[in-house]
Write a protein that holds these residues in place. Structure first.
Motif, PDB file in Angstrom:
ATOM      1  N   ASP A  55     -24.844  20.042  11.275  1.00 24.76           N
ATOM      2  CA  ASP A  55     -23.475  20.526  11.071  1.00 24.76           C
ATOM      3  C   ASP A  55     -23.472  22.047  10.981  1.00 24.76           C
ATOM      4  N   ILE A 114     -22.276  24.324   9.030  1.00 26.17           N
ATOM      5  CA  ILE A 114     -22.528  25.036   7.757  1.00 26.17           C
ATOM      6  C   ILE A 114     -24.025  24.999   7.429  1.00 26.17           C
ATOM      7  N   THR A 115     -24.671  23.859   7.656  1.00 24.86           N
ATOM      8  CA  THR A 115     -26.121  23.751   7.416  1.00 24.86           C
ATOM      9  C   THR A 115     -26.881  24.786   8.247  1.00 24.86           C
ATOM     10  N   ILE A 163     -26.262  28.276   6.876  1.00 24.45           N
ATOM     11  CA  ILE A 163     -27.024  28.484   5.629  1.00 24.45           C
ATOM     12  C   ILE A 163     -28.474  28.802   5.962  1.00 24.45           C
ATOM     13  N   GLY A 173     -20.190  34.372   7.064  1.00 27.15           N
ATOM     14  CA  GLY A 173     -19.649  33.049   6.736  1.00 27.15           C
ATOM     15  C   GLY A 173     -18.759  32.525   7.838  1.00 27.15           C
ATOM     16  N   VAL A 224     -19.890  30.206  11.264  1.00 22.00           N
ATOM     17  CA  VAL A 224     -19.504  28.786  11.250  1.00 22.00           C
ATOM     18  C   VAL A 224     -18.687  28.498  12.518  1.00 22.00           C
ATOM     19  N   LEU A 261     -21.815  30.467   1.687  1.00 15.97           N
ATOM     20  CA  LEU A 261     -22.140  29.288   2.495  1.00 15.97           C
ATOM     21  C   LEU A 261     -22.833  28.221   1.658  1.00 15.97           C
ATOM     22  N   VAL A 320     -20.109  26.543  -0.467  1.00 11.76           N
ATOM     23  CA  VAL A 320     -19.330  25.616   0.370  1.00 11.76           C
ATOM     24  C   VAL A 320     -20.200  24.419   0.779  1.00 11.76           C
ATOM     25  N   GLY A 321     -21.456  24.717   1.138  1.00 10.70           N
ATOM     26  CA  GLY A 321     -22.377  23.661   1.555  1.00 10.70           C
ATOM     27  C   GLY A 321     -22.685  22.668   0.451  1.00 10.70           C
ATOM     28  N   THR A 379     -19.646  20.376   0.331  1.00 14.30           N
ATOM     29  CA  THR A 379     -19.456  19.519   1.513  1.00 14.30           C
ATOM     30  C   THR A 379     -20.675  18.640   1.833  1.00 14.30           C
ATOM     31  N   SER A 394     -23.575  19.871   2.891  1.00 18.34           N
ATOM     32  CA  SER A 394     -24.430  20.522   3.901  1.00 18.34           C
ATOM     33  C   SER A 394     -25.756  20.980   3.314  1.00 18.34           C
TER      34      SER A 394
END
Lengths: 247, 45
Positions: free
Chosen positions: A32, A34-35, A38, A77, A81, A193, A196-197, A200, A202
């Motif tokens: 994904d 975001i992963t 990161i 960020g 993404v 990130l 957020v990860g 979510t 991630s």
């Protein structure tokens, strides 16, 4: 530094950027966005921070930190993404072609913000490039992956985001240093990130990343992404400190 | 910036089997021409 050395560094950096695009495309199907972001910027930050400390680079002034952090969040960020999402829809070459219009988008944004006027010659250049890219992408759409237009549209949004970053970041780089500005921005982007990860899932996916993507291609690809992430951004920021952010 | 899609395209052919088509090359030429026009100045005699 001689002109040819500068040109060689720019060419190597662009080649690394292109290689990173192809590698991102290779990984985008299984990971994904975001992963992937990161992984890219957390490792990048770990490479850049020691260099900043060892070289005693000048950090941004305290009053500039909120703005530098906000710019870092937008670029490391939001931009990356969007970049990773775009790469999951379209081919590496088509996405990179849309990204190549960045200098011209930067000119347009600079003119909109009243920093540098868009002359007749610049307007013609922007028109030729944008028309050429639209024609190239539209005529090749039948041979592209299904829904590739989404990826190119998202990449255009990402390019606009980076164009604003280019224009707005210049005074902060001039007041500090390319490396200090980069470290604060990248650190903020990576931290955002990770937050957020975590929400979510991630970050949890990172634990399985090495086993799912543990192919020799990934292992060989990672240094290229990392080196572009750190060295490429340093060079880009250093260039913008001295000159208008065109190629 | 115009070297970026070339490197991306060449590596992507090897890594994910994505072809480099003629229209992409034409698009790249247009970007190069656009950047050249926008950044070069006409020399006055």
């Amino acid at each position: 530094m001689g002109e040819w050395v500068g040109v060689t560094i720019a060419l190597v950096s662009s080649c690394l950027g292109g290689s990173a695009a192809a590698i991102t495309r290779y990984l985008a199907g299984n990971t994904d966005p975001i992963t992937l972001a990161i992984l890219r910027w957390a490792i990048g930050f770990c490479c850049v921070l020691p260099a900043t400390l060892l070289l005693r680079a000048r950090w941004p002034q305290r009053r500039d930190w909120p703005a530098v952090a906000a710019l870092g969040f937008c670029f490391f960020g939001v931009f990356f993404v969007l970049y990773n999402i775009a790469m999951s829809y379209t081919t590496a070459a088509r996405a990179s072609l849309a990204l190549a219009t960045l200098p011209l988008h930067t000119m347009v944004v600079g003119a909109i913000l009243g920093i540098e006027p868009l002359t007749k010659r610049k307007s013609i250049g922007v028109f030729v490039a944008v028309l050429g890219v639209i024609a190239a992408l539209a005529t090749g759409l039948s041979a592209a992956p299904p829904g590739a237009w989404r990826g190119e549209l998202i990449m255009t949004g990402a390019v606009l985001c980076m164009a604003f970053y280019n224009v707005w970041s210049r005074p902060f780089i001039q007041r500090s240093s390319a490396l200090g500005f980069l470290t604060v921005g990248m650190g903020t982007g990576a931290a955002a990130l990770v937050v957020v990860g975590t929400l979510t899932g991630s970050v949890a996916a990172l634990n399985q990343f090495s086993t799912r993507n543990g192919s020799p291609a990934f292992i060989s690809a990672s240094p290229a992404v990392r080196s572009h992430s750190s060295c490429g951004c340093w060079r880009w920021n250093g260039h913008r400190r001295r000159a208008w952010p065109t190629p | 910036m115009t070297v970026n899609p070339v490197a991306a395209g060449l590596l992507a052919t090897q890594l994910v089997g994505e072809p480099i088509t003629a229209n992409l090359v034409i698009g790249l030429v247009a970007v190069f021409a656009g950047i050249w026009i926008a950044t070069s100045e006409i020399r006055k005699p």
